[in-house]
Design a protein around this motif. Structure first.
Motif, PDB file in Angstrom:
ATOM      1  N   UNK A   1      16.905  -1.842  -0.229  1.00  0.00           N
ATOM      2  CA  UNK A   1      18.224  -1.250  -0.377  1.00  0.00           C
ATOM      3  C   UNK A   1      18.358  -0.549  -1.731  1.00  0.00           C
ATOM      4  N   UNK A   2      17.468   0.376  -2.015  1.00  0.00           N
ATOM      5  CA  UNK A   2      17.503   1.099  -3.290  1.00  0.00           C
ATOM      6  C   UNK A   2      16.760   2.417  -3.095  1.00  0.00           C
ATOM      7  N   UNK A   3      16.546   3.129  -4.188  1.00  0.00           N
ATOM      8  CA  UNK A   3      15.822   4.406  -4.086  1.00  0.00           C
ATOM      9  C   UNK A   3      14.485   4.324  -4.816  1.00  0.00           C
ATOM     10  N   UNK A   4      13.969   3.098  -4.965  1.00  0.00           N
ATOM     11  CA  UNK A   4      12.709   2.921  -5.686  1.00  0.00           C
ATOM     12  C   UNK A   4      11.496   2.995  -4.751  1.00  0.00           C
ATOM     13  N   UNK A   5      10.345   3.142  -5.386  1.00  0.00           N
ATOM     14  CA  UNK A   5       9.089   3.245  -4.649  1.00  0.00           C
ATOM     15  C   UNK A   5       8.065   2.309  -5.274  1.00  0.00           C
ATOM     16  N   UNK A   6       6.989   2.055  -4.526  1.00  0.00           N
ATOM     17  CA  UNK A   6       5.853   1.312  -5.066  1.00  0.00           C
ATOM     18  C   UNK A   6       4.614   1.769  -4.305  1.00  0.00           C
ATOM     19  N   UNK A   7       3.604   2.218  -5.020  1.00  0.00           N
ATOM     20  CA  UNK A   7       2.417   2.717  -4.331  1.00  0.00           C
ATOM     21  C   UNK A   7       1.147   1.966  -4.698  1.00  0.00           C
ATOM     22  N   UNK A   8       1.270   1.019  -5.634  1.00  0.00           N
ATOM     23  CA  UNK A   8       0.059   0.338  -6.075  1.00  0.00           C
ATOM     24  C   UNK A   8      -0.494  -0.581  -4.976  1.00  0.00           C
ATOM     25  N   UNK A   9       0.410  -1.261  -4.238  1.00  0.00           N
ATOM     26  CA  UNK A   9      -0.020  -2.133  -3.144  1.00  0.00           C
ATOM     27  C   UNK A   9      -0.670  -1.350  -2.006  1.00  0.00           C
ATOM     28  N   UNK A  10      -0.175  -0.157  -1.798  1.00  0.00           N
ATOM     29  CA  UNK A  10      -0.744   0.694  -0.743  1.00  0.00           C
ATOM     30  C   UNK A  10      -2.189   1.067  -1.081  1.00  0.00           C
ATOM     31  N   UNK A  11      -2.386   1.398  -2.341  1.00  0.00           N
ATOM     32  CA  UNK A  11      -3.746   1.723  -2.800  1.00  0.00           C
ATOM     33  C   UNK A  11      -4.673   0.513  -2.617  1.00  0.00           C
ATOM     34  N   UNK A  12      -4.166  -0.701  -2.962  1.00  0.00           N
ATOM     35  CA  UNK A  12      -4.970  -1.919  -2.793  1.00  0.00           C
ATOM     36  C   UNK A  12      -5.269  -2.171  -1.317  1.00  0.00           C
ATOM     37  N   UNK A  13      -4.289  -1.912  -0.461  1.00  0.00           N
ATOM     38  CA  UNK A  13      -4.505  -2.075   0.983  1.00  0.00           C
ATOM     39  C   UNK A  13      -5.614  -1.138   1.463  1.00  0.00           C
ATOM     40  N   UNK A  14      -5.639   0.074   0.917  1.00  0.00           N
ATOM     41  CA  UNK A  14      -6.714   1.006   1.289  1.00  0.00           C
ATOM     42  C   UNK A  14      -8.059   0.451   0.821  1.00  0.00           C
ATOM     43  N   UNK A  15      -8.086  -0.137  -0.379  1.00  0.00           N
ATOM     44  CA  UNK A  15      -9.343  -0.676  -0.891  1.00  0.00           C
ATOM     45  C   UNK A  15      -9.891  -1.764   0.045  1.00  0.00           C
ATOM     46  N   UNK A  16      -9.019  -2.734   0.440  1.00  0.00           N
ATOM     47  CA  UNK A  16      -9.459  -3.816   1.335  1.00  0.00           C
ATOM     48  C   UNK A  16      -9.915  -3.263   2.681  1.00  0.00           C
ATOM     49  N   UNK A  17      -9.143  -2.319   3.182  1.00  0.00           N
ATOM     50  CA  UNK A  17      -9.478  -1.715   4.475  1.00  0.00           C
ATOM     51  C   UNK A  17     -10.865  -1.075   4.432  1.00  0.00           C
ATOM     52  N   UNK A  18     -11.102  -0.314   3.381  1.00  0.00           N
ATOM     53  CA  UNK A  18     -12.362   0.416   3.260  1.00  0.00           C
ATOM     54  C   UNK A  18     -13.540  -0.542   3.053  1.00  0.00           C
ATOM     55  N   UNK A  19     -13.279  -1.633   2.281  1.00  0.00           N
ATOM     56  CA  UNK A  19     -14.351  -2.619   2.033  1.00  0.00           C
ATOM     57  C   UNK A  19     -14.844  -3.272   3.320  1.00  0.00           C
ATOM     58  N   UNK A  20     -13.936  -3.426   4.293  1.00  0.00           N
ATOM     59  CA  UNK A  20     -14.304  -4.086   5.555  1.00  0.00           C
ATOM     60  C   UNK A  20     -15.074  -3.161   6.505  1.00  0.00           C
ATOM     61  N   UNK A  21     -15.100  -1.880   6.148  1.00  0.00           N
ATOM     62  CA  UNK A  21     -15.704  -0.913   7.081  1.00  0.00           C
ATOM     63  C   UNK A  21     -17.200  -0.758   6.823  1.00  0.00           C
TER      64      UNK A  21
ATOM     65  N   UNK B   1      -9.651   9.526   9.035  1.00  0.00           N
ATOM     66  CA  UNK B   1      -8.642   8.638   9.635  1.00  0.00           C
ATOM     67  C   UNK B   1      -7.902   7.849   8.551  1.00  0.00           C
ATOM     68  N   UNK B   2      -8.635   7.359   7.552  1.00  0.00           N
ATOM     69  CA  UNK B   2      -7.999   6.627   6.438  1.00  0.00           C
ATOM     70  C   UNK B   2      -7.083   7.576   5.658  1.00  0.00           C
ATOM     71  N   UNK B   3      -7.589   8.767   5.381  1.00  0.00           N
ATOM     72  CA  UNK B   3      -6.804   9.749   4.617  1.00  0.00           C
ATOM     73  C   UNK B   3      -5.498  10.057   5.348  1.00  0.00           C
ATOM     74  N   UNK B   4      -5.600  10.205   6.650  1.00  0.00           N
ATOM     75  CA  UNK B   4      -4.413  10.565   7.425  1.00  0.00           C
ATOM     76  C   UNK B   4      -3.371   9.447   7.423  1.00  0.00           C
ATOM     77  N   UNK B   5      -3.826   8.218   7.623  1.00  0.00           N
ATOM     78  CA  UNK B   5      -2.893   7.085   7.647  1.00  0.00           C
ATOM     79  C   UNK B   5      -2.283   6.852   6.256  1.00  0.00           C
ATOM     80  N   UNK B   6      -3.111   6.981   5.218  1.00  0.00           N
ATOM     81  CA  UNK B   6      -2.592   6.819   3.849  1.00  0.00           C
ATOM     82  C   UNK B   6      -1.525   7.887   3.560  1.00  0.00           C
ATOM     83  N   UNK B   7      -1.864   9.115   3.851  1.00  0.00           N
ATOM     84  CA  UNK B   7      -0.920  10.211   3.594  1.00  0.00           C
ATOM     85  C   UNK B   7       0.382   9.996   4.367  1.00  0.00           C
TER      86      UNK B   7
END
Ligand code: KG4
Ligand code: ZN
Length: 391
Positions: free
Chosen positions: A260-280, A291-297
């Motif tokens: 309920x605000x106008x703030x953002x956070x992108x650091x967790x998203x970057x970490x999620x990409x790291x874990x996702x990529x490590x499993x591949x 596919x990763x680039x598209x979902x991240x974007x």
């Protein structure tokens, strides 16, 4: 009037000469010359190192100065540089003696250009990089006896949308921007939502709590072995995606989408990409990367769009302004325009021309003109770089 604008806040060295006329009481900007040197030295490091950026600016600035005035009409004479002025400048530029020497040599050997003021970015940005532009601007204003106008880089990104013409057709008249406006600023260092109540009246309503949107693009690109800056690389990869069956397996979070605000956070998203990529399976094939680039974007676009729409609604905005490097992203442009046009006429949805979305001196010249008109001309000696300058 004619303005020389200088931008060195990050890794782009930009100079521009703008001519501003007011035929019907509204400014029209013509770009008489523009030079931009994007530092390629950072490509393999995944980010920008301030001291490296500073050295590059010191080397680039005199070269760009030489180029930008080469084809413009000059005063026929050079100005004398007194030993007093030389001493003052050498003292002021004690951290950049090389810059002092090259600028003094330039002024001694070239006719004074036909300009009325100099404007320069003083923040926010990397302080060592900002100082190069500020010191160059101070030196030239002393030697050419001109006023110096400081500019906030983020105000430059906001006002960059005003220039919709080519080199000669100028900007749309300022009265056509209906207030209040919401500005979404998305760059390598900032992600902000700002209410623009009137010209030069800003209220920050939300921002990122960790990484900026552009920074997330850069970090995710690096994770996938792509060069800096990552934004254009990721968007190219995302656009090349073609197999919907694979896409179904790849899901990333949309951080703070429903807060309920106008703030953002992108650091967790970057970490999620790291874990996702490590499993591949390694190395990632091109299909997986896209596919990763598209979902991240899409995750970034979803949160940017949702919070922007909420701000447009809650503040009764008449105009949407989107600025900063990430505003060059085609998918963001398309999707945000589609959503915002439910609330606003498309002519009130303003993105910068593509070449003005990333850092440049033209937007600094536009902001500098507004500041000059407002009489914002502080003492030369008091001007300093402010890395975290706010709007
Ligand atoms: O405004 P800008 O040139 O510099 C700052 O003030 O930070 O923004 C640079 C940022 C970089 O992080 C870059 O990756 C990102 O803008 N960027 C993009 C695109 N083009 C540049 N991000 C997403 N899509 C793009 N097409
Ligand atoms: Zn910027």
């Amino acid at each position: 009037m004619k303005l020389l604008a200088i931008e060195t806040s990050c890794d782009d060295t930009g100079l521009a000469v703008l001519e501003i006329t007011e035929p019907a009481g509204k400014p029209v900007f013509s770009i008489l010359a523009s030079e931009l040197s994007s530092q390629t030295i950072h490509t393999n490091y995944g980010g920008v190192f301030p001291m490296m950026a500073k050295r590059e600016h010191v080397a680039n600035l005199p070269l760009l100065l030489e180029k930008i005035f080469a084809d413009l009409k000059n005063d026929s004479r050079t100005v004398e540089v007194s030993s007093e002025q030389e001493q003052r400048i050498t003292k002021m530029l004690s951290h950049e003696p090389e810059l002092a020497t090259s600028l003094i040599a330039y002024v001694r050997s070239h006719a004074k250009p036909d300009i009325d003021a100099i404007t320069v970015t003083v923040g926010p940005g990397l302080e060592p990089a900002l100082w190069v532009g500020i010191n160059a601007a101070k030196t030239l204003t002393i030697l050419w006896n001109l006023p110096l106008v400081p500019v906030n880089h983020m105000e430059g990104h906001i006002l960059s949308v005003l220039f919709q013409g080519d080199q000669t057709t100028g900007i749309q008249p300022i009265a056509d921007v209906a207030f209040p406006a919401i500005a979404l600023l998305v760059s390598g260092g900032h992600t902000e939502l700002v209410v623009v109540r009137d010209w030069m009246q800003y209220e920050l309503i939300g921002q990122t709590r960790d990484d900026a949107a552009g920074e997330a693009f850069d970090k995710v690109a690096r994770l996938m072995g792509l060069p800096y800056p990552g934004g254009p690389e990721i968007s190219r990869l995302a656009a090349s995606f073609s197999s919907p069956s694979q896409e179904e397996d790849i899901k990333l979070p949309r951080p703070m989408l429903h807060t309920d605000d106008y703030d953002f956070s992108f650091s967790g998203l970057k970490t999620a990409v790291r874990y996702l990529v490590q499993k591949m399976p390694q190395p990632l094939n091109d299909q997986t990367k896209s596919a990763v680039a598209r979902e991240f974007q899409q995750a970034v676009i979803d949160v940017l769009t949702a919070k922007t729409m909420k701000a447009l609604q809650n503040f009764g905005a008449q105009t949407l302004i989107v600025g900063g490097g990430v505003s060059g992203n085609q998918e963001l442009r398309t999707q945000l325009t589609a959503k915002a046009s439910n609330l606003l006429d498309e002519s009130h949805i303003l993105f910068p021309k593509r070449e003005l979305s990333t850092d440049n001196a033209i937007m600094i010249g536009i902001a500098g003109y507004f500041r000059y008109q407002a009489g914002d001309l502080p003492e030369l000696e008091s001007l300093r770089a402010i890395g975290s300058l706010e709007l």
